[in-house]
Write an enzyme that holds these catalytic residues in place. Sequence first.
Site, PDB file in Angstrom:
ATOM      1  N   CYS A   1       0.439  21.639  10.859  1.00 42.00           N
ATOM      2  CA  CYS A   1      -0.357  21.754  12.075  1.00 42.00           C
ATOM      3  C   CYS A   1       0.544  21.712  13.315  1.00 42.00           C
ATOM      4  O   CYS A   1       1.277  22.639  13.577  1.00 42.00           O
ATOM      5  CB  CYS A   1      -1.449  20.691  12.101  1.00 42.00           C
ATOM      6  SG  CYS A   1      -2.790  21.075  13.257  1.00 42.00           S
TER       7      CYS A   1
ATOM      8  N   HIS B   1      -4.262  20.619   6.899  1.00 40.13           N
ATOM      9  CA  HIS B   1      -4.113  19.223   6.499  1.00 40.13           C
ATOM     10  C   HIS B   1      -4.661  19.048   5.088  1.00 40.13           C
ATOM     11  O   HIS B   1      -5.520  19.818   4.638  1.00 40.13           O
ATOM     12  CB  HIS B   1      -4.890  18.304   7.443  1.00 40.13           C
ATOM     13  CG  HIS B   1      -4.393  18.306   8.858  1.00 40.13           C
ATOM     14  ND1 HIS B   1      -3.191  17.755   9.220  1.00 40.13           N
ATOM     15  CD2 HIS B   1      -4.950  18.798   9.991  1.00 40.13           C
ATOM     16  CE1 HIS B   1      -3.022  17.904  10.532  1.00 40.13           C
ATOM     17  NE2 HIS B   1      -4.067  18.534  11.019  1.00 40.13           N
TER      18      HIS B   1
END
Length: 506
Positions: free
Chosen positions: A340, A424
């Site tokens: 991310c 994630h």
Amino acid sequence: MSPAGALLVAGTTSDAGKSVVTAGICRWLSRQGVKVAPFKAQNMSLNSFVTHDGAEIGRAQAMQAAAARVEPEAAMNPVLLKPGSDQRSQVVVLGRPVAEVGALDYRERKPALLRIALDCLDDLRSRHDVVICEGAGSPAEINLRDRDIANMGLAVAARLPVVVVGDIDRGGVFASMFGTLALLSAEDQRHLGGWIVNKFRGDVRLLQPGLDQLRELTHRPTLGVLPMLPGLWLDAEDSLDLSGVAAAAPAGPPVGRDVLRVSVVRLPRLSNFTDIDALAQEPGVLVRWATRPEELADADLVVLPGTRATVADLAWLREQRLDTAVQARAAEGRPVLGVCGGFQMLGRTITDEVESGAGLVEGLSLLPVRIRFAAAKTLARPVGTAFGETVHGYEIHHGQAAVEGGEPFLDGCREGAVWGTTWHGALENDGFRRAFLREVARLAGRAFEPAPDTSFAAAREQRLDRLGDLIERHADTGALLRLIEQGVPADLPFVPPGAPVPPGAA
């Protein structure tokens, strides 16, 4: 017996154990056949999760939902604050970001947010036998009480009984419990039904005189003395100070000849650090946090994790000279993984007029990617494949990646020994994690082999069962049930500040 009602678990301080106790009560009740749900009206956390319908909630509430064996949903955490600096936070309401505000601006929003929280709590109570609510910080934050929506403000508005958890391991638990009660108004005190002592080490008989005096002073019983349970690794929750978040030692000896060393850069606004948990569970994998270049030197894998402030944390990375250390590793063909915000840093450029307002910023140029921040936040639960394995993940980001080359990798890309993804939770997929670690070991020249039967989901279930055992074995479950069933205790006396010490207590 199926109780009906709700209970608020408050704490004398942040990190006293509210999340753990809430999860433990949820798991214990679920074992009894009770349909139970967790709830936290307002959460301040950089550790979040995406529900199946695309709502963002605190990761701790997702963990508590797993403890309760129910699907996490936005109603379980209607207000989530995600700090981007010491002064401002993103406000997420019912799973969607609505504003970036300062503390004083947010205060003006609280009456409306309390109504939303109460509606969500009522909705959960209509669909479940019991709702176990978690407070935030301390219920005795007297400067915030007039607009409190997570502690006594919620308890009074929803007529909830309250238990207060205190951490005895840090010291001063009796003073903090008495002080908490003494700072509450008479109306608030009526809701407080008892105490739970958390993280106790030693023989509980040595504690009993203090518990007896606490009852004399406060007229409330202690409903449990919970022993210290090391190694739980449960999803951290609402603390902005991540100094207590430590990586775990290897879960067991390596299957191959070598240990695999993983250094995770501890960014100032580190978020979703639960991505690392699955690595720490893998036998023979040593995970540690790093803030200096030399702490990356002998690592077989360096991880740049998620962050709430990509541009600011990239500047910090450069201030610490960690950028050149990461670039040198990549030039040598040594593995680097960006997740991310960490993935965004690895690209060529970042254009950010949304989060930081910094405009065009140069990245580390280790991946052929250009990032542009969008006003709308991406919240998704993607499914894909990598290394021939099915991968489930979740996405929480404003940055949109334009990939200009490399090998596709989970909506990101790979270039040599450098991987980047917006996903994630990917490492929680056992088959993918093993395949990824084999490739890391090959590139690092390590004789490491992942254990063939390690299950991250099973390990998490075992930890949740330990919490259920903790409540069942060390709490007064009968008294907890009575509070849940009967509601706010009746006729408890008011304890003023500076109440006299009872005879014989000196």
